[in-house]
Write a protein that holds these residues in place. Structure first.
Motif, PDB file in Angstrom:
ATOM      1  N   ARG A   1      12.409  -5.497  -5.092  1.00  0.00           N
ATOM      2  CA  ARG A   1      11.490  -5.938  -4.045  1.00  0.00           C
ATOM      3  C   ARG A   1      11.935  -7.278  -3.451  1.00  0.00           C
TER       4      ARG A   1
ATOM      5  N   GLY B   1       7.233  -4.095  -0.271  1.00  0.00           N
ATOM      6  CA  GLY B   1       6.498  -4.916  -1.222  1.00  0.00           C
ATOM      7  C   GLY B   1       6.643  -6.395  -0.987  1.00  0.00           C
TER       8      GLY B   1
ATOM      9  N   LEU C   1       6.023   0.842  -1.275  1.00  0.00           N
ATOM     10  CA  LEU C   1       5.740   0.277  -2.592  1.00  0.00           C
ATOM     11  C   LEU C   1       4.352  -0.343  -2.588  1.00  0.00           C
TER      12      LEU C   1
ATOM     13  N   VAL D   1       1.288  -2.862  -2.931  1.00  0.00           N
ATOM     14  CA  VAL D   1       1.085  -4.308  -2.870  1.00  0.00           C
ATOM     15  C   VAL D   1      -0.362  -4.598  -3.221  1.00  0.00           C
TER      16      VAL D   1
ATOM     17  N   ASP E   1      -1.505 -10.447  -2.736  1.00  0.00           N
ATOM     18  CA  ASP E   1      -0.152 -10.747  -2.286  1.00  0.00           C
ATOM     19  C   ASP E   1      -0.208 -11.320  -0.867  1.00  0.00           C
TER      20      ASP E   1
END
Length: 506
Positions: free
Chosen positions: A66, A91, A153, A155, A159
């Motif tokens: 990532r 990500g 991906l 998250v 984040d």
């Protein structure tokens, strides 16, 4: 990745949404619907999704996993919009960078954001020549550098979704990290308020380094609608552009209204297809709102307000065509009420709570966690009542109906020979003068200088007329007429440029 269907403005969305979730809503509604239009090029949700997965796979390959922070050196191109999605799909956090900015400024922002990969479009690639040192440390990633991801991906809401940079008082860019949960709370508000539909077509006027562009993208995509990039030359043929593309949701800075007035575009019922007309980024004048309403009579005109640190916008006020002229302080449409999930307090000059007038401080689920450089937090937050509040630097007044009116920037409140001066008040006074369309007042040393647009006028006559509205200490020593105010990259009035001009003119 579970993709919920779009079910309208009253839907109960799953909690903890992220930016990929909001694109997924449009993708789920109709993968083959038009998501993006740039000139004659049209792109479906499926195409953007697949291109973003391919670029995200390349990011993961080149970064060995990532990516943490992905720089996006791009203009408003297809590659730029795909890049926004791809960084989050991989990500990571997207860090928009403007290819037209000076190389040193771009380098400073990239270094402060600690980017570990760089995406570019044609404009960005051309700008790389001045960034050779950055290229030595950061890979420039292309779609063919790895295999596409099968799906985005995951998250977390905590984040960082994107990092934008605003200019501080020193001119050094300040990094503003916005969490997925911050922008998710914002998008829930706007989709609930406006009831956007799959048949809506949204304008996109803002550079991707300006947070209002995030509204354009994810208000459109979250509803299954179409995003239309508006090039600068479209303003010269604006009526044709808006009606030809079937735009139903317009969003821009208020400066666009003055520009279109000069082009003669604000004729009655010029934009019959507009449902929503939203303005943000600088004060919306009553006369501008009224003129726009005349041109778009079936549109709801709204004034949005908010700094980047409070995620795109944090308050709103609908313009009512029957509003009495002069009912708003300084002729500026009030900024209205805060979004649900936000609370405010007002501070006086001593930093104590004020009942009616003071600096606006806000807390709630749209407030960012703090600047990338913690030193920039100094003086920007206040602790009160066991909570942390962001100090906007804007002066407001509570009106009788409980809504908020914008009075001006705290740093635009100055003293001249011991007299407190609000620049917004002087600008209001100038707009009352015959022939003046708009005004900007700046301070150089202890000298007030004004720039005005409108009919040709004599500075001495304007000063004489201004004395009928303001005390002598508030009358600018210099008044300069311009055909139009300079605009920055986000089509907002460039006060720094006007200040520099005032200093040069003396």
């Amino acid at each position: 990745m579970t993709i919920p269907a779009t079910t309208g403005p009253t839907a109960t969305f799953p909690r903890g949404g992220t930016l990929p979730y909001w694109f997924a809503r449009g993708l789920a509604h109709d993968p083959d619907a038009e998501a993006l239009r740039i000139g004659a090029r049209r792109h479906t949700y499926r195409e953007l999704h697949e291109r973003a997965l391919a670029l995200a796979g390349a990011l993961v390959t080149r970064c060995g996993g990532r990516p943490r922070r992905v720089g996006l050196l791009a203009a408003r191109s297809t590659d730029a919009y795909v890049g926004v999605l791809a960084a989050n799909y991989a990500g990571g956090t997207v860090v928009p960078l403007n290819p037209q900015f000076p190389a040193q400024r771009t380098r400073t922002m990239a270094e402060e954001a600690c980017i570990d990969a760089l995406l570019v479009d044609a404009a960005g690639r051309a700008a790389l020549g001045g960034l050779s040192d950055l290229r030595r440390h950061v890979p420039v990633v292309s779609p063919g550098d790895g295999s596409p991801l099968p799906e985005p991906l995951p998250v977390s809401p905590d984040d960082i979704a994107y990092i934008l940079f605003t200019s501080g008082s020193t001119g050094r860019p300040k990094g503003v990290p916005v969490l997925h949960r911050n922008v998710d709370a914002y998008l829930r508000h706007v989709h609930g308020r406006y009831g956007f539909r799959p048949d809506d077509t949204f304008s996109q006027t803002f550079d991707l380094t300006f947070d209002l562009a995030m509204f354009d993208m994810f208000a459109a995509w979250g509803s299954g609608g179409t995003l239309v990039s508006v090039p600068p030359h479209a303003f010269a043929l604006f009526r044709h552009f808006v009606n030809h593309h079937g735009i139903t949701v317009w969003f821009s800075s208020p400066s666009a209204i003055a520009l279109l007035r000069r082009y003669g575009a604000l004729t009655p019922d010029a934009f019959p297809g507009l449902r929503w007309s939203l303005f943000c980024g600088e004060p919306l004048l009553e006369r501008d709102a009224a003129d726009w309403q005349t041109a778009a009579p079936r549109s709801h005109v709204e004034n949005l307000y908010g700094p980047t640190e409070l995620t795109i916008s944090c308050s709103v006020r609908r313009w009512e065509p029957g509003s009495a002229p002069g009912a708003s302080p300084h002729g500026i449409v009030p900024i209205g009420t805060l979004h649900s999930g936000l609370r405010c307090l007002l501070l006086d000059d001593a930093g104590q709570s004020a009942a009616d007038t003071g600096e606006l401080c806000v807390t709630g689920d749209q407030m960012f966690p703090g600047y990338l450089n913690s030193e920039d937090d100094r003086g920007r937050f206040v602790e009160q009542g066991g909570e942390r509040w962001y100090r906007t630097g804007d002066l407001v007044r509570r009106l009788d109906d409980g809504t908020l009116a914008y009075l001006g920037r705290r740093d635009h409140q100055v003293k001249i020979r011991g007299v407190r001066v609000e620049l917004a008040e002087i600008e209001w006074g100038l707009r009352q003068c015959e022939g003046v369309e708009d005004a900007v007042v700046v301070l150089v040393g202890e000298t007030l200088s004004a720039f005005v647009t409108g009919a040709p006028c004599e500075a001495q006559e304007l000063r004489r007329e201004l004395l009928g509205h303001l005390p002598p200490a508030l009358v600018p020593r210099h008044i300069h007429r311009l055909d139009a105010f300079p605009l920055n990259a986000n089509r907002k009035t460039d006060r720094r440029e006007l200040t520099a001009r005032a200093a040069a003119l003396g």
